[in-house]
Design an enzyme around this catalytic site. Structure first.
Site, mmCIF file in Angstrom:
data_model
loop_
_atom_site.group_PDB
_atom_site.id
_atom_site.type_symbol
_atom_site.label_atom_id
_atom_site.label_comp_id
_atom_site.label_asym_id
_atom_site.label_seq_id
_atom_site.Cartn_x
_atom_site.Cartn_y
_atom_site.Cartn_z
ATOM 1 N N ALA A 1 -42.382 0.756 -4.912
ATOM 2 C CA ALA A 1 -42.867 1.411 -3.736
ATOM 3 C C ALA A 1 -41.732 2.024 -3.046
ATOM 4 C CB ALA A 1 -43.585 0.745 -2.796
ATOM 5 N N GLY B 1 -45.205 -2.306 -6.511
ATOM 6 C CA GLY B 1 -46.376 -1.370 -6.670
ATOM 7 C C GLY B 1 -46.477 -0.771 -7.953
ATOM 8 N N GLU C 1 -48.648 -3.358 -9.529
ATOM 9 C CA GLU C 1 -50.019 -3.299 -8.944
ATOM 10 C C GLU C 1 -50.673 -2.071 -9.511
ATOM 11 O OE1 GLU C 1 -49.867 -5.197 -4.595
ATOM 12 O OE2 GLU C 1 -48.194 -3.777 -5.152
ATOM 13 N N GLU D 1 -41.793 -8.549 -4.227
ATOM 14 C CA GLU D 1 -41.685 -8.151 -2.776
ATOM 15 C C GLU D 1 -41.170 -9.131 -1.919
ATOM 16 O OE1 GLU D 1 -45.153 -5.753 -4.743
ATOM 17 O OE2 GLU D 1 -44.158 -7.672 -4.783
#
Length: 686
Positions: free
Chosen positions: A63, A106, A109, A129
């Site tokens: 991200a 992300g 994900e 993360e």
């Protein structure tokens, strides 16, 4: 309007390409466009399957981290990360992730929200993360255990380590490896008409709730050992465990709650600060247009002791040929033998192949005299930490090195200008302060002397990046940034011991706060003969707020050098484990009595306050004097060079978070009672 998503059609397959340089990071805008593109392709009758790929070298490297501070502070409306992934997963046609390069955070994900995953063999997949004080917040803690199992998901989410696609295939995270163009391989796979297979519906790898809780407890204990004091690892473990005891939707709710708690916590704010501070250190004002006079293709290291040998390994590991020399043939041979042992150990432990170790070792050549210096584009002097020895070495280096070569001294405290004065080209001279062990420690202080040119600084900063170091520009003052600040911090620890504090209690007060080692134990590790030399250099160079004498100065005379001879603040056994030493306490109390030093009780809070205030106030003086470019540079030095807890953000960030006004009041109170050592720097009032 600029877009980060483009689409290609390949015989009925819609290839959605994320093109958001440099690493295809997911911003809110990218997520909006990506989810909409998947939904549009799913509704297009001419499309039979959908492939998501990344432009350039990466799939999605994570991200956009700049979102998180804004989300935490309320400066940005909430981003429905889970909802975006659910929209992608709901695609009614086969959806394949084509993973080249990195699929992290992300990015992974997103790949797990796809129905299948095709990856290049060396692609990296991970949920890092936790290294930012966060947990996966877009469904990662719920989809990963469904693909890879609860145990592997806990490991990846709690510790943040990535794995190669080859290993990901073995655990079921990747369906197929692809040599060559990954997107083309994904398109070919799509043409086989695989069925829609949503990750949320996969249950065979989920264990029973009781087994998940047993795994969670084992991982909690491991996290306390590996990442002490940090809250995100435990939150990640709890979120993954929820996948085994809840429905998918309930598990998402648990993840969302824990993600929000981490996002708004101090640890995440601190770790994100360090993340950006690390990347800012390379930006030195005024160097934008500067270019190295001589590109570094070959290097020379003068001095084959522990540091010199380690620096030579840094060059070899970076693919740079390096000559290693020493005035003593025996020392040179010992250095080379030590390097060989390092590489043999790396092969034995599986950290590199025998072929790779051989290639790296082959880049290191023994040189007689200045033979290597004469062929080098960069020279690093690493002789004994003595001004005269370094000046003599630089006079010889100056006579032998080719024009335009970068000339660097590896010193932790000495005056760069004095060393540069031994040459006819002081503009080419600067400090490169490597931290020990040099091949492991990422920090590199790049110290600018009075005459150092922009070109030399630019060359050094570029060289640091090639060596995979984090370069921090520092001014030429005593101890530069790190050692200059560490000395008053340790001085206060010694003063507390002189005034009745027990060494174990002093060190425990700081390690329980998060430091990797206590300040007195650090003295034993470095050696008290070395610390005496450092203190004398500080006094010689005008660090007037440092007390002239201290009990630690007596230690070499008392035969207490630290770990190197088994006696320092502690008594050491054959495994270098420290133990309380009644003899040390007796000597310490006699010293205090002879000088009339009043004895008192010290609380943990008082120990922390005095040592930390001494540390940060010296950092503030450094900023006042322009010896560091920004507070974040100081934070990076202490996180990567001195064991300051990254989850507290570094000393200057900690001071800001704790409240500068409140800490200034305490400094002023100490200054009023105890005098010049505690005089507050101007930075506190800015």
């Amino acid at each position: 309007m600029a877009t980060s998503i483009r689409e290609e059609r390949r015989d009925g397959v819609a290839v959605i390409v994320i093109d958001n340089p440099p690493v295809n990071a997911l911003s809110r805008e990218v997520l909006d466009e990506l989810a909409a593109a998947v939904e549009a392709a799913a509704g297009d009758a001419s499309v039979n399957a959908v492939v998501i790929s990344g432009a350039g070298r990466n799939f999605i490297a994570g991200a956009d981290i700049s979102m998180f501070p804004r989300l935490a502070s309320g400066q940005m409306p909430p981003v429905p990360f889970q909802e975006y992934m659910n929209r992608i997963e709901q695609c009614g046609k086969p959806l394949i992730a084509a993973i080249g390069g990195a699929a992290l955070g992300g990015g992974l994900e997103t790949a797990m929200a796809c129905h299948y995953r095709i990856a290049a063999p060396l692609a990296q997949l991970g949920q890092p993360e936790v290294k930012l004080g966060l947990i996966p917040g877009a469904g990662g803690t719920q989809r990963l255990p469904r693909l890879a199992g609860v145990e592997k998901a806990m490991e990846m989410c709690a510790f943040g380590e990535s794995l190669e696609a080859r290993a990901a295939v073995e655990i079921g995270l990747v369906d197929r490896l692809a040599e060559g163009d990954v997107a083309s391989a994904a398109v070919e796979f799509a043409r086989t008409a695989p069925p829609v297979r949503r990750t949320r519906d996969i249950a065979e790898k989920l264990c029973e709730a009781a087994q998940a809780e047993s795994l969670a407890e084992a991982f909690r204990q491991s996290a306390k050992r590996r990442m002490p004091h940090q809250s995100a690892p435990e939150a990640a473990i709890e979120a993954v465990a929820a996948a085994a005891r809840c429905s998918f939707e309930e598990g998402l709710a648990v993840e969302a709650r824990l993600f929000e708690e981490c996002l708004r916590g101090e640890q995440s704010r601190a770790l994100i600060h360090v993340f950006f501070a690390e990347r800012a250190t390379a930006k030195v004002p005024g160097l934008e247009a500067a270019r190295a006079a001589r590109p570094v293709q070959r290097a020379a290291v003068v001095g084959a002791g522990t540091m010199g040998s380690g620096i030579a390994v840094c060059f070899a590991n970076a693919g740079i040929e390096v000559w290693l020399s020493d005035a003593s043939p025996e020392a040179l041979e010992r250095g080379l033998a030590g390097i060989r042992k390092q590489y043999e150990a790396a092969v034995r432990k599986g950290r590199m192949s025998e072929q790779e170790a051989g290639q790296r070792l082959g880049r290191i050549r023994a040189a007689g005299g200045m033979e290597g210096v004469a062929q080098a584009d960069a020279v690093v002097e690493a002789v004994f930490e003595d001004p005269q020895a370094k000046q003599e070495a630089f006079a010889a280096i100056d006579a032998a090195a080719p024009p335009g070569a970068l000339l660097a001294t590896n010193t932790s405290t000495l005056d760069i200008d004095t060393i540069a004065a031994a040459t006819k080209r002081p503009e080419s001279v600067l400090g490169l302060h490597f931290f020990s062990p040099a091949p492991v420690m990422r920090l590199l202080e790049v110290v600018r002397g009075r005459a150092t040119s922009d070109e030399a600084m630019a060359a050094a900063m570029d060289l640091a990046r090639r060596l995979k170091k984090i370069p921090v520009a520092a001014g030429n003052c005593f101890g530069f940034i790190g050692n200059r600040m560490f000395l008053p911090y340790r001085t206060q620890a010694v003063c507390i011991a002189e005034q009745g504090g027990e060494p174990e209690r002093i060190d425990a007060a700081l390690t329980s706060w998060g430091w990797a080692m206590g300040p007195l134990a650090v003295g034993d590790l470095i050696g008290h003969d070395v610390w005496l030399m450092i203190r004398r250099e500080a006094l010689r160079r005008g660090a007037g707020h440092i007390p002239v004498s201290a009990f630690e100065d007596e230690m070499p005379r008392l035969g207490r050098l630290g770990q190197k001879n088994g006696f320092g603040w502690y008594r050491y056994d054959e495994n270098r484990r420290g133990h309380s030493d009644p003899e040390l306490i007796r000597l310490l109390r006699e010293y205090a009595a002879a000088r009339g030093i009043e004895q008192r009780e010290w609380s943990v809070e008082q120990i922390r306050e005095r040592t930390l205030l001494a540390l940060v106030n010296e950092g503030a003086r450094i900023l006042d004097e322009g010896m560091a470019l920004r507070p974040g540079d100081i934070d990076v030095v202490f996180v990567h060079g001195f064991g300051f807890p990254a989850w507290r953000g570094g000393p200057m960030h900690w001071a800001e978070a704790a409240g500068k006004a409140k800490l200034l009041e305490r400094l002023e109170a100490l200054y009023d009672v105890e005098g010049p050592f505690w005089k507050p720097a101007a930075w506190w009032r800015q």
